[in-house]
Design a protein around this motif. Structure first.
Motif, short mmCIF file in Angstrom:
data_model
loop_
_atom_site.label_atom_id
_atom_site.label_comp_id
_atom_site.label_asym_id
_atom_site.label_seq_id
_atom_site.Cartn_x
_atom_site.Cartn_y
_atom_site.Cartn_z
N ALA A 19 17.16 17.52 72.98
CA ALA A 19 16.51 18.58 73.27
C ALA A 19 17.32 19.70 73.72
N THR A 20 18.53 18.97 74.83
CA THR A 20 19.39 19.29 75.12
C THR A 20 20.48 19.85 74.64
N VAL A 21 21.11 18.70 73.20
CA VAL A 21 21.80 19.82 72.37
C VAL A 21 20.45 20.92 71.26
N GLY A 22 19.55 20.83 71.44
CA GLY A 22 19.47 22.01 70.68
C GLY A 22 19.60 22.99 71.60
N VAL A 23 18.85 23.36 72.60
CA VAL A 23 19.88 24.89 73.99
C VAL A 23 20.69 24.80 73.92
N PHE A 24 21.44 24.07 73.53
CA PHE A 24 22.92 24.98 74.06
C PHE A 24 23.25 24.70 72.62
N LEU A 25 22.72 24.48 70.75
CA LEU A 25 23.48 25.16 70.14
C LEU A 25 23.06 26.32 69.77
N THR A 26 21.74 26.17 69.81
CA THR A 26 20.28 27.22 68.99
C THR A 26 20.77 28.98 69.73
N PRO A 27 21.90 28.95 71.00
CA PRO A 27 21.98 30.32 70.93
C PRO A 27 23.59 30.51 70.44
N ILE A 28 24.62 29.44 69.98
CA ILE A 28 25.93 29.02 69.27
C ILE A 28 24.94 29.73 67.85
N PHE A 29 24.47 29.26 67.08
CA PHE A 29 24.24 29.13 66.31
C PHE A 29 23.78 30.84 65.89
N GLN A 30 22.51 31.23 66.94
CA GLN A 30 21.98 32.35 66.53
C GLN A 30 23.13 33.73 66.85
N TYR A 31 24.04 33.36 67.22
CA TYR A 31 25.10 34.21 67.99
C TYR A 31 26.09 34.06 66.24
N LEU A 32 26.69 32.90 66.41
CA LEU A 32 26.85 33.47 64.33
C LEU A 32 26.79 33.97 63.49
N TYR A 33 25.68 33.44 63.51
CA TYR A 33 25.11 33.11 62.12
C TYR A 33 23.57 34.94 62.28
N GLY A 34 22.92 35.46 63.25
CA GLY A 34 21.86 36.03 63.73
C GLY A 34 20.63 35.27 63.72
N THR A 35 19.59 36.73 63.97
CA THR A 35 18.37 34.87 64.18
C THR A 35 17.89 35.89 62.69
N GLY A 36 16.57 35.53 62.83
CA GLY A 36 15.61 34.89 61.61
C GLY A 36 17.07 35.10 60.39
N ARG A 37 17.84 33.89 60.60
CA ARG A 37 17.88 33.68 58.89
C ARG A 37 18.83 32.21 58.82
N PHE A 38 17.31 31.89 59.54
CA PHE A 38 17.53 30.43 58.88
C PHE A 38 17.12 30.10 57.80
N ASP A 39 16.13 30.30 56.96
CA ASP A 39 15.64 30.61 55.94
C ASP A 39 17.07 30.02 54.99
N ILE A 40 17.35 31.45 54.50
CA ILE A 40 18.36 31.48 54.03
C ILE A 40 19.72 30.85 53.97
N LEU A 41 20.12 30.46 55.27
CA LEU A 41 21.36 28.83 55.11
C LEU A 41 21.24 28.31 54.92
N ILE A 42 19.82 27.50 55.20
CA ILE A 42 18.80 26.01 54.60
C ILE A 42 19.10 25.94 53.05
N VAL A 43 18.60 27.74 52.47
CA VAL A 43 18.84 26.98 51.16
C VAL A 43 20.35 26.89 50.27
N LEU A 44 20.96 28.12 51.39
CA LEU A 44 22.62 27.72 51.46
C LEU A 44 22.88 26.03 51.42
#
Length: 152
Positions: A19-44
């Motif tokens: 949970a702690t790792v997720g709290v720190f990585l999620t904002p970084i992930f959203q900053y790098l890839y944008g919000t709402g783009r999880f599905d297309i990145l999973i496909v990739l």
């Protein structure tokens, strides 16, 4: 009391760390890839994984597999995951929300689809003839590259 006992399985050090790792990585992930783009990145991610699997199978079939070649694919894969992040950041700078991100990501998906389909064909896996015809040039290029590796 039964409810509190069931929490013993949930409140564990491992879950706390995750949970702690997720709290720190999620904002970084959203900053790098944008919000709402999880599905297309999973496909990739899945397509790059399938490309690895089919590539290994094809190389083992034609006896061109080497661990050095496999390890050299790691930086390539990291590069493929970094490109959509760079495109997203450029979108933010240029004010083009999603234009470059989706263009780059779908371009990578198309390229990876060609590669994994050609690898599956080379590995002898069932690929429809119409699909083989679409990726014929990629199959030819991979076959020629494998033949050159055999000669070395």
């Amino acid at each position: 009391m039964k409810f509190l006992q069931s929490l013993e399985n949930v409140v564990t050090p491992a879950n706390g760390i995750a949970a702690t790792v997720g709290v720190f990585l999620t904002p970084i992930f959203q900053y790098l890839y944008g919000t709402g783009r999880f599905d297309i990145l999973i496909v990739l991610f899945l397509m790059i994984s399938l490309d690895w699997i089919t590539g290994i199978s094809a190389a083992k079939k034609d006896h061109t597999y080497s661990s050095d070649y496999g390890l050299s694919r790691i930086p390539r894969s990291l590069f493929l995951f970094a490109l959509p992040a760079v495109a997203n950041l450029l979108d933010r700078v240029m004010g083009t929300p999603g234009f470059l991100f989706y263009g780059v990501t779908f371009g990578l998906l198309y390229h990876t689809w060609n590669s994994l389909t050609a690898n599956a064909h080379r590995a002898g896996w069932p690929v429809p003839k119409s699909v083989v015809n679409l990726v014929g040039s990629e199959i030819k290029a991979k076959t020629e590259r494998a033949a050159r590796k055999e000669q070395i």
